[in-house]
Design an enzyme around this catalytic site. Structure first.
Site, short mmCIF file in Angstrom:
data_model
loop_
_atom_site.label_atom_id
_atom_site.label_comp_id
_atom_site.label_asym_id
_atom_site.label_seq_id
_atom_site.Cartn_x
_atom_site.Cartn_y
_atom_site.Cartn_z
N LYS A 13 48.41 42.02 37.07
CA LYS A 13 49.02 42.80 36.86
C LYS A 13 50.87 41.98 36.56
CE LYS A 13 48.01 45.88 40.06
NZ LYS A 13 47.27 45.18 40.50
N ARG A 88 48.83 55.35 41.82
CA ARG A 88 47.30 54.58 42.35
C ARG A 88 46.63 55.92 42.74
NH1 ARG A 88 49.37 49.31 44.05
NH2 ARG A 88 47.81 47.78 44.43
N ARG A 127 46.71 32.51 46.17
CA ARG A 127 47.88 32.90 45.29
C ARG A 127 49.35 32.31 46.15
NH1 ARG A 127 48.96 38.49 44.21
NH2 ARG A 127 47.32 39.43 45.54
N ARG A 160 50.48 35.90 50.84
CA ARG A 160 50.96 36.97 51.33
C ARG A 160 49.32 37.99 53.01
NH1 ARG A 160 50.74 40.97 46.02
NH2 ARG A 160 49.76 41.84 46.89
N ARG A 171 40.88 46.32 49.49
CA ARG A 171 42.07 46.42 48.74
C ARG A 171 41.14 47.39 47.53
NH1 ARG A 171 45.54 41.56 48.79
NH2 ARG A 171 46.57 42.64 46.46
P1 AP5 Z 1 49.08 38.51 40.77
O1 AP5 Z 1 49.66 38.28 38.78
O2 AP5 Z 1 49.61 38.23 41.47
O3 AP5 Z 1 48.33 40.05 39.93
P2 AP5 Z 1 48.11 41.85 41.02
O4 AP5 Z 1 47.11 41.64 39.78
O5 AP5 Z 1 49.66 41.80 40.31
O6 AP5 Z 1 47.83 41.88 41.90
P3 AP5 Z 1 48.27 42.35 43.40
O7 AP5 Z 1 47.17 41.73 44.35
O8 AP5 Z 1 49.58 42.04 43.06
O9 AP5 Z 1 47.81 44.00 43.12
P4 AP5 Z 1 47.83 44.60 44.18
O10 AP5 Z 1 47.23 45.95 43.31
O11 AP5 Z 1 46.30 44.66 45.05
O12 AP5 Z 1 48.83 44.63 45.07
P5 AP5 Z 1 50.35 45.23 45.42
O13 AP5 Z 1 51.12 44.51 45.41
O14 AP5 Z 1 50.59 46.30 44.03
O15 AP5 Z 1 47.83 37.23 39.88
C1 AP5 Z 1 46.79 36.90 41.45
C2 AP5 Z 1 47.05 35.63 41.23
O16 AP5 Z 1 46.43 35.42 39.92
C3 AP5 Z 1 47.94 34.64 41.59
O17 AP5 Z 1 47.85 33.57 41.59
C4 AP5 Z 1 48.25 34.21 39.63
O18 AP5 Z 1 49.25 33.00 39.83
C5 AP5 Z 1 46.37 34.16 39.41
N1 AP5 Z 1 46.57 34.83 38.07
C6 AP5 Z 1 47.35 35.76 37.36
N2 AP5 Z 1 47.27 35.99 36.72
C7 AP5 Z 1 45.96 34.74 35.79
C8 AP5 Z 1 44.85 34.51 34.57
N3 AP5 Z 1 45.66 34.87 33.49
N4 AP5 Z 1 44.78 33.48 34.69
C9 AP5 Z 1 44.17 32.57 36.03
N5 AP5 Z 1 45.49 32.71 36.84
C10 AP5 Z 1 45.82 34.09 36.65
O19 AP5 Z 1 49.96 45.88 46.31
C11 AP5 Z 1 49.69 45.68 47.25
C12 AP5 Z 1 50.00 47.08 49.02
O20 AP5 Z 1 50.76 47.29 48.81
C13 AP5 Z 1 48.68 47.59 48.27
O21 AP5 Z 1 47.57 47.39 48.69
C14 AP5 Z 1 49.51 48.92 49.24
O22 AP5 Z 1 48.76 49.19 50.73
C15 AP5 Z 1 50.40 49.16 48.93
N6 AP5 Z 1 50.24 49.64 47.88
C16 AP5 Z 1 51.37 49.39 46.25
N7 AP5 Z 1 51.63 50.19 45.38
C17 AP5 Z 1 51.71 51.09 46.18
C18 AP5 Z 1 50.65 52.95 45.91
N8 AP5 Z 1 51.43 53.14 43.89
N9 AP5 Z 1 50.18 53.52 46.63
C19 AP5 Z 1 49.98 53.65 47.85
N10 AP5 Z 1 50.13 52.52 48.22
C20 AP5 Z 1 50.81 50.96 47.19
#
Ligand code: AP5
Length: 217
Positions: A13, A88, A127, A160, A171
């Site tokens: 994402k 979410r 990552r 992270r 997660r």
């Molecule tokens: P990346 O692009 O970083 O993936 P992502 O989908 O953004 O993954 P996240 O782990 O950041 O998502 P998340 O939803 O768990 O975390 P968030 O920060 O929102 O890619 C991942 C890796 O793959 C990278 O190394 C990249 O280089 C590689 N890659 C990407 N695409 C690729 C491809 N096509 N081919 C090969 N490699 C590839 O949330 C974290 C925490 O915050 C949550 O657990 C929760 O505690 C809290 N939180 C955030 N938002 C909320 C909410 N709305 N409500 C409640 N809690 C929340």
């Protein structure tokens, strides 16, 4: 255009959101990044959120809703917006609709990215992120030009804390239980819902995302 990128941790994402927002001149609202920035700044919200994030649990809805409301209020009128990591839960989605309505905005598209769990866990374990500009790399799949430092300004990259193997498993289950049901929620709304396979190359995913949004290559 107001677009939600929905999908499990590690599906890409953030990677896709940066490419799309940069190309289109859109704003991004990324709740995970906002929470991490609040933590780095030592803000009470960041400290409160950290308890949940480090366990792979969702931060309570009201904290998130208040945070997003503030971000939305600061957006310049008429800009395209990409939402990554929000909403979410159904409670967040329903509060979000009301917020947008009050501002004369509406979600036009929901893009669902997905991939098998083993692809997601492989990506997350490799990552590395830049704490300065937010750029995301992968030691195996998308390494920086110089090992361990950001291509943009040379900041040392970080792993992270919530990317540990145990937290990632939680997660993933939290995503399937709490967030995946939003696909059906938006299916019953005026927004168009599109599925894109997240296990393709970065450029292929981006091309498909643009195609389903009706944007040129
Ligand atoms: P990346 O692009 O970083 O993936 P992502 O989908 O953004 O993954 P996240 O782990 O950041 O998502 P998340 O939803 O768990 O975390 P968030 O920060 O929102 O890619 C991942 C890796 O793959 C990278 O190394 C990249 O280089 C590689 N890659 C990407 N695409 C690729 C491809 N096509 N081919 C090969 N490699 C590839 O949330 C974290 C925490 O915050 C949550 O657990 C929760 O505690 C809290 N939180 C955030 N938002 C909320 C909410 N709305 N409500 C409640 N809690 C929340």
């Amino acid at each position: 255009m107001h677009v939600i990128l929905l999908g499990p941790p590690g599906v890409g994402k953030g990677t896709q959101g940066v490419l799309l927002a940069d190309a289109m001149g859109w704003q991004r609202i990324v709740t995970g990044d906002l929470l991490r920035a609040a933590k780095s700044a030592g803000a009470p919200l960041g400290q409160e959120a950290d308890r949940y994030m480090s366990a792979g649990e969702l931060v309570p809805d009201q904290l998130i809703i208040d945070m997003v409301k503030e971000e939305l209020a600061a957006l310049p009128a008429g800009t395209g917006v990409l939402f990554d990591g929000f909403p979410r839960t159904e409670a967040q989605a329903s509060a979000f609709s009301m917020m947008l309505q009050a501002l004369g905005r509406a979600i036009s598209h929901v893009v669902v990215l997905d991939a098998e769990d083993d692809v997601l866990t492989d990506r997350i374990s490799g990552r590395r992120s830049c704490p300065t500009c937010g750029s995301v790399y992968n030691v195996a799949l998308a390494p920086p030009r110089r090992e361990g430092v950001c291509d943009n300004e040379g900041t040392p990259l970080v792993h992270r804390l919530d990317d540990s193997a145990e937290t990632v498993q939680n997660r993933l289950s939290v995503y399937r239980r709490e967030t995946e049901p939003l696909i059906a929620y938006y299916g019953g709304s005026k927004a168009s819902v599109h599925y894109v396979r997240g296990d393709q190359e970065v450029g292929e995913v981006q091309a498909e995302v643009r195609s389903v949004l009706g944007l040129g290559a």
